[in-house]
Write an enzyme that holds these catalytic residues in place. Sequence first.
Site, PDB file in Angstrom:
ATOM      1  N   LYS A  83      32.661  47.780  33.867  1.00 47.25           N
ATOM      2  CA  LYS A  83      33.497  48.834  33.266  1.00 47.25           C
ATOM      3  C   LYS A  83      33.554  48.773  31.740  1.00 47.25           C
ATOM      4  CE  LYS A  83      36.585  48.520  37.254  1.00 47.25           C
ATOM      5  NZ  LYS A  83      37.960  48.352  37.701  1.00 47.25           N
ATOM      6  N   ASP A  92      42.042  45.235  41.613  1.00 51.73           N
ATOM      7  CA  ASP A  92      42.694  46.520  41.856  1.00 51.73           C
ATOM      8  C   ASP A  92      42.423  47.060  43.255  1.00 51.73           C
ATOM      9  OD1 ASP A  92      40.039  46.884  41.344  1.00 51.73           O
ATOM     10  OD2 ASP A  92      40.284  48.493  39.887  1.00 51.73           O
TER      11      ASP A  92
END
Length: 881
Positions: free
Chosen positions: A585, A621
């Site tokens: 990311k 997450d």
Amino acid sequence: MDPIGPRGLQQREGALGCPQEGLPSPSESSELVQECLQQFKVTEAQLRQIQASLLGSMEQALSGKASPAPAVRMLPTYVGSIPHGTEQGDFLVLELGASGASLRVLWVTLMGVEGHKTEPRSQEFVIPQEVMLGPGQQLFDFAARCLSEFLDALPVGKQGLQLGFSFSFPCHQTGLDKSTLISWTKGFKCSGVEGQDVVQLLRDAIQRQGTYSIDVVAVVNDTVGTMMGCDLGVGPCEVGLVVDTGTNACYMEEARHVAVLGEDRGRVCISVEWGSFSDDEALGPVWTIFDRTLDQESLNPGAQRFEKMIGGLYLGELVRLALADLAQRGVLFGGSTSPVLLSPGSILLEHVAEMENPSGGTARVHALLGLNPRTSDAELVQQVCAAVSTRAAQLCAAALAAILSRLQHIREQQKLQIAVATGGRVFEQHPRFLAILQETVMLLAPECDVSFIPSVDGGGQGVAMVTAVAARLAAHRRLLEETLAPFWLTREQLVALQRQMREAMAKGLQGKTSSLRMLPTYVRAIPDGSERGDFLALDLGGTNFRVLLVRLASGGVQITNQIYSIPEYVAQGSGEQGILLNWTKGFSASDCEGQDVVYLLREAIKRRQAVKLNVVAIVNDTVGTMMSCGYENPHCEVGLIVGTGTNACYMEELRNVASVPGDSGHMCINMEWGAFGDDGSLGMLSTYFDERVDQASINPGRQRFEKMISGMYLGEIVRHILLHLTSRGVLFRGQQIQCLQTRDIFKTKFLSQIESDSLALRQVRAILEDLGLPLTSDDALMVLEVCQAVSRRAAQLCGAGVAAVVEKIRENRGLEKLTVSVGVDGTLYKLHPHFSRLVEETVQELAPCCEVTFLQSKDGSGKGAALVTAVACRLAQMTRV
């Protein structure tokens, strides 16, 4: 209504050419003259009434409402694009009905906007009266013979020829090359043609002729040809206006407003067919005794009433009727008449223009009418001609203003700037017609900035241009489909992907080499609702860092949080923050990979010396999302993230996890499925564009599955496809757009906006133009299709992965039917208008024995982390007990 009174047109007694007795006095003559001229005057209020009535009829016809019958036909022409200057090639044109009793054949060579201009070769053939009024087959056989005679004089050889058919009569078109004649106009009355496909009739005649190989590509009326034949140097022309023998207009309408099409994207040219407009309330006040007489004596009484007040076939006859009436009343020519005045059709459009001319009009009155006019007579003749032609121009302007008002409204522009292509002999032969038209349009549509551009050759070059545009679009369509074909995944490909993922999952769980690491998270249970207490959660995401205080109580969950932005120098600096395997990311903080991040966090807390905290659990997450949804739904045993990146987790049987001792109970497995395919197994699905994106990334060769699915990469894939299509001439006229060279300029959020069902194509264009992409409606549609293909593939790949997971859970438990929920988070999944539906449809198709419900997490990473901690504390307390 008979405003002329008892001494009307029916009183035509008296010897031919001789003055009648009892001529009116000068005052009576003046009154009769004004009475005649006044009938042709149209007030501004009447023009606005016509404008509003026609606009209402247009909207009614577009909506498909049949009752009451709309006063105009809004006929789709299936011309979906205007020229953009790259059209090239040789095209054959057959023009029928545009210029009365003649037929024209043309050979048109298009060289592109930059190419050398070549004049079309053409030949005109007079259509015999018996052909115009005879059997339909006779007319089309005549046309086929004319084509052959024309081509015989050219070095054509045996090559296949593309033909555009200009057929200038009211038709119901169901395709670019399918058109059914509604009714004949302009003096034609061939039997057996109304209700028939005129393209097929022409094809049959060409085949009977048997001389040349001719493909009828498009059927086009003269109005559309006029619009398409507009000079490209003035910019896009999206309205065509013809005032010739008859009159009509066309314009580019948003396809979503045309009910009969059932389309919601793009534009289509609509032929208004306003010649048939006949609203009594609007036209009644301007309908004169002369209009009524002309209509009754025409070939089609009661039809084409508006056309009969404007078209060049009728203006001369209106002037003749008015002059004959004034002469028979004794007001004109001392009451004398002539064969010209008393013979229907003897005064033509060109005669009206000649007599109205201020410089030589008097002499023409004498020559044309066969009478010796006094100066006052010639002036009166000129006034009548001017009154008839002025009314025609004003009525035409009111109708055009209706179209312009609609375009200004549907495009939501405060000031509509538009070019109108004009064509027809009235514009060519009548010097004042265009000036009156312009003046009246400015009055009725002040919010529109209109440029009137004479069409180069509507029936010739315009029809050829329609044919060329159709050929260009077909070629571009093939290139687009060829480019996007690898993105349209078959069921077999998805089944193979599902199987490969199952194999990779099994290897990863067994500790064998696999692109799926299948990492134990040491989360052994989902919440059961009994968790209580206060928990602190730290959430390190893609761009932000959140600190949350989560209170679990009998009344529910209360969350207090603070958000901190992560500067780029921190995200990519040193990593003093489980053991991190690798960053994704966009993170690349040094000295973290291979380190225990819990230890790093504990050490950082010690350095702060501000608060005593016990780091109980580390949660990614994906697990947090599953746990967050699991608190609400006990069937939630899968977590899915599709946002900046993508990942999945699920509850696996502990006995299948080789790296953790024990053979009872469950273990949440973090799949880290973004890396799926890093071993080359995705090669069969990877495209040239995926390779370009991968090579330019900060981690080439890694996270290959993620790079085909997640929000960080989809926009880049689209950008590379757009660059490719531009290089092939499919997009942006083949011109290299500088902004497209900039990496990451095409954000994934643009896909969500562009694919939104609630956005009109105009808004899509605005989004793209804000990026610096100057595009046409065609370009916008193709960009939309590119976005759809890329996001659809991403959703299907994601769905195949979920199908692999739920099928494994079902087989683990030996169930014929599994009921399971998937907790989902991520901006791409939540914000894209179709992504979630496509994922669910794919799972349903690939895992039919699983009843899968998708639950969107409201705060997976924060609330979920707290719940993992709470569950860990609950389980620990149970163990101590």
